[in-house]
Design an enzyme around this catalytic site. Structure first.
Site, PDB file in Angstrom:
ATOM      1  N   ASP A   1      45.685  84.381  55.230  1.00 15.02           N
ATOM      2  CA  ASP A   1      44.860  83.237  54.853  1.00 15.02           C
ATOM      3  C   ASP A   1      43.823  83.033  55.957  1.00 15.02           C
ATOM      4  O   ASP A   1      44.094  82.413  56.976  1.00 15.02           O
ATOM      5  CB  ASP A   1      45.735  81.997  54.679  1.00 15.02           C
ATOM      6  CG  ASP A   1      44.939  80.760  54.279  1.00 15.02           C
ATOM      7  OD1 ASP A   1      43.708  80.761  54.458  1.00 15.02           O
ATOM      8  OD2 ASP A   1      45.553  79.771  53.829  1.00 15.02           O
TER       9      ASP A   1
ATOM     10  N   LYS B   1      35.970  78.288  52.342  1.00 13.66           N
ATOM     11  CA  LYS B   1      35.193  77.479  53.277  1.00 13.66           C
ATOM     12  C   LYS B   1      33.837  78.083  53.624  1.00 13.66           C
ATOM     13  O   LYS B   1      32.889  77.937  52.882  1.00 13.66           O
ATOM     14  CB  LYS B   1      36.022  77.159  54.509  1.00 13.66           C
ATOM     15  CG  LYS B   1      37.228  76.254  54.199  1.00 13.66           C
ATOM     16  CD  LYS B   1      37.815  75.637  55.425  1.00 13.66           C
ATOM     17  CE  LYS B   1      39.065  74.818  55.116  1.00 13.66           C
ATOM     18  NZ  LYS B   1      38.819  73.644  54.280  1.00 13.66           N
TER      19      LYS B   1
ATOM     20  N   PHE C   1      49.286  75.448  56.702  1.00  9.52           N
ATOM     21  CA  PHE C   1      48.423  74.656  55.821  1.00  9.52           C
ATOM     22  C   PHE C   1      47.648  75.619  54.938  1.00  9.52           C
ATOM     23  O   PHE C   1      46.738  76.305  55.396  1.00  9.52           O
ATOM     24  CB  PHE C   1      47.457  73.762  56.583  1.00  9.52           C
ATOM     25  CG  PHE C   1      46.646  72.904  55.659  1.00  9.52           C
ATOM     26  CD1 PHE C   1      47.186  71.743  55.129  1.00  9.52           C
ATOM     27  CD2 PHE C   1      45.376  73.281  55.264  1.00  9.52           C
ATOM     28  CE1 PHE C   1      46.461  70.962  54.240  1.00  9.52           C
ATOM     29  CE2 PHE C   1      44.640  72.516  54.373  1.00  9.52           C
ATOM     30  CZ  PHE C   1      45.189  71.341  53.860  1.00  9.52           C
TER      31      PHE C   1
END
Length: 401
Positions: free
Chosen positions: A226, A255, A141
Site C-alpha cells: 500500500d 492520493k 491504515f
C-alpha cells in the site's frame, strides 16, 4: 462574529462530525501556501496526507485538467476513451508491471486489492473457495470502508461498525517471525504499508521489506504494498519499497496520483495477477475517467524527471537533521520518517499533538496530530528550503526549544 466562525458554525450544524479539523477555513492555495477566508496565509506542512505532493494549483496539472475539461470528462467504462490506454500503459511502465486496474479513492484501491488477492488465491494458487486469508500489520491504515476496518486495530475506525469481514490475520508491524507463523497454505496475500503513515510515520526495521518479499515468494503468497501515502516521490524514491530494493507483486496507489486535482487510484500488477478479472466482476463508474487519466498522465510525466524524488531526498535530509536536534532537549522524544515525511513525538509535558498543532496554526503553520502525542510533517515536495526552515522555526518556538 467572524467569517471563519460563521463558516465553522455552519459546517458543524450541517455536516456529519467524522472529522475534527483545525479551526480555519481555507479559501485559496498555491504551492506550499494556503490562504483562509480572512486573508491569512498558512504554510501547508501536511499536503493532504501526500495527495498534494506537487503542491497546490500546480500549473502543469491544472493546465492538463483544463485542457481535458474542454474535451470530455466522463464516458464510464461502457466505452473506450482516448486517454485510457495511454494512462494504463504509462502507469504500468512506471511501476514495472503489465496491467492497471484504475479506481478513484485509496480505500477503493485497497478493496480492489483484497478482491484481486482472493480471486488469484482461488483461481491460481488453488485455495479452497471461501477460505482465503490475508495477513496485515497492526496499527495499519488502509482506509475506513467496512472491509478495511475489519482488519484495523484503531478503535475509532473500528468500534461499533461490525459485524466484521472475516479472512484477515493481524501481526505486529516489523516482526518477520510473527509474519512467517501467520502465513499458512490458505494465505493469499500479505498487505503492508512500507511506512505506516497514520500510525505516526513508522519506518520498519532495516531488512524487513526484503524479508517479506523473500517469505512471500517462497510461500507463493502475493506481497501487496500500500503505497498510497508513501509512494510517488514522498520518501525520495518513486516508491518507498525501493529503499530496500524490493518490488512487490501488487502496488496499491492513490492520493498523489491525482495531483490533488481529482481522486485517482489504481491497483498495478502483472498479468498473472490482474488477469484473473473478467467483465462484470469489478468496476467503477468514475474509475479511469478521461479527466482522471489526463491529470494522472501529467503526474507520471513529472515523476519520470526525478525532480521531485530528488527534492524529497535533499530537503528530507535537512528536515530530519533539524528535527533530530530537538530530540533529548525535553521537547521531542523521537523523530521517525524518510524523505519529506516525519513523525515527531512530543513530550507530553509540552502538550498533546492536537495542542501543538493548534499553536502552530496560530503562527501560520499547518500540521496534523495522530495517536495523541505525535504530529506528522509532510509538506508538498515543491516547498522551498527557506519556507521549510521558517516552518521549523515556528515549531521550535512553540516547543520552547
Amino acid at each position: 462574529m467572524s467569517t471563519t466562525a460563521d463558516a465553522i458554525r455552519s459546517a458543524d450544524a450541517h455536516s456529519a462530525h467524522n472529522y475534527h479539523p483545525l479551526p480555519l477555513v481555507v479559501a485559496s492555495a498555491e504551492g506550499a501556501w494556503m490562504t483562509d477566508v480572512e486573508g491569512r496565509r498558512y504554510l501547508d506542512m501536511l499536503a493532504g496526507y501526500s495527495a498534494l505532493n506537487f503542491g497546490h494549483g500546480n500549473r502543469r496539472l491544472i493546465d492538463a485538467a483544463r485542457a481535458q475539461l474542454e474535451r470530455v470528462t466522463l464516458t464510464s467504462r461502457a466505452f473506450h476513451h482516448d486517454r485510457f490506454a495511454e494512462f494504463c500503459t504509462e502507469l504500468a511502465a512506471l511501476c514495472g508491471k503489465e496491467m492497471v486496474l484504475p479506481m478513484n479513492t485509496g480505500a477503493e484501491a485497497v478493496e480492489t486489492a483484497v478482491k484481486t488477492a482472493r480471486k488469484w488465491g482461488y483461481e491460481v494458487k488453488g485455495v479452497p473457495d471461501g477460505h482465503a486469508k490475508i495477513v496485515v500489520a497492526a496499527d495499519n491504515f488502509h482506509g475506513r470502508t467496512t472491509t478495511v476496518v475489519s482488519f484495523s486495530t484503531d478503535h475509532d475506525a473500528r468500534d461499533h461498525f461490525g459485524p466484521y469481514t472475516p479472512g484477515f490475520e493481524i501481526v505486529p508491524y516489523g516482526d518477520l517471525t510473527a509474519l512467517a507463523h501467520a502465513v499458512t497454505e490458505n494465505t493469499v496475500a500479505v498487505l503492508l504499508e512500507p511506512i505506516q503513515g497514520e500510525a505516526g510515520v513508522l519506518v520498519p526495521p532495516a531488512g524487513y521489506l526484503r524479508g517479506v518479499r523473500e517469505l512471500t515468494r517462497e510461500r507463493n503468497v502475493l506481497f501487496m504494498a500500500d503505497e498510497i501515502q508513501s509512494g510517488l516521490g514522498r520518501t525520495g524514491r518513486t516508491f518507498a519499497c525501493e529503499h530496500e530494493g524490493v518490488v512487490p507483486d501488487v502496488y496499491v496507489l492513490g492520493k498523489a496520483l491525482g495531483g490533488g486535482v481529482v481522486p485517482v487510484s489504481a491497483v498495478v500488477a502483472d498479468r498473472d495477477v490482474l488477469g484473473v478479472f473478467r467483465p462484470g466482476q469489478h468496476g467503477s463508474t468514475f474509475g479511469g475517467n478521461p479527466l482522471a487519466c489526463a491529470v494522472a498522465l501529467e503526474v507520471i510525466a513529472m515523476l519520470r524527471t526525478g525532480e521531485f524524488q530528488g527534492r524529497a531526498t535533499e530537503l528530507g535530509e535537512h528536515l530530519h537533521r533539524e528535527l533530530n536536534l530537538l530530540v533529548g532537549g525535553g521537547a521531542v522524544t523521537a523523530v521517525r520518517g524518510r524523505g519529506l515525511w516525519a513523525g515527531v513525538d512530543i513530550d507530553p509535558s509540552r502538550g498533546t499533538g492536537r495542542e501543538i498543532s493548534e499553536k502552530l496554526m496560530e503562527l501560520g503553520v499547518l500540521v496534523k496530530d495522530t495517536h495523541g502525542s505525535t504530529i506528522r510533517i509532510a509538506p508538498p515536495l515543491v516547498i522551498s528550503k527557506e519556507d521549510l526552515d521558517w516552518g521549523l522555526s515556528q515549531l521550535r518556538s512553540v516547543l520552547g526549544a
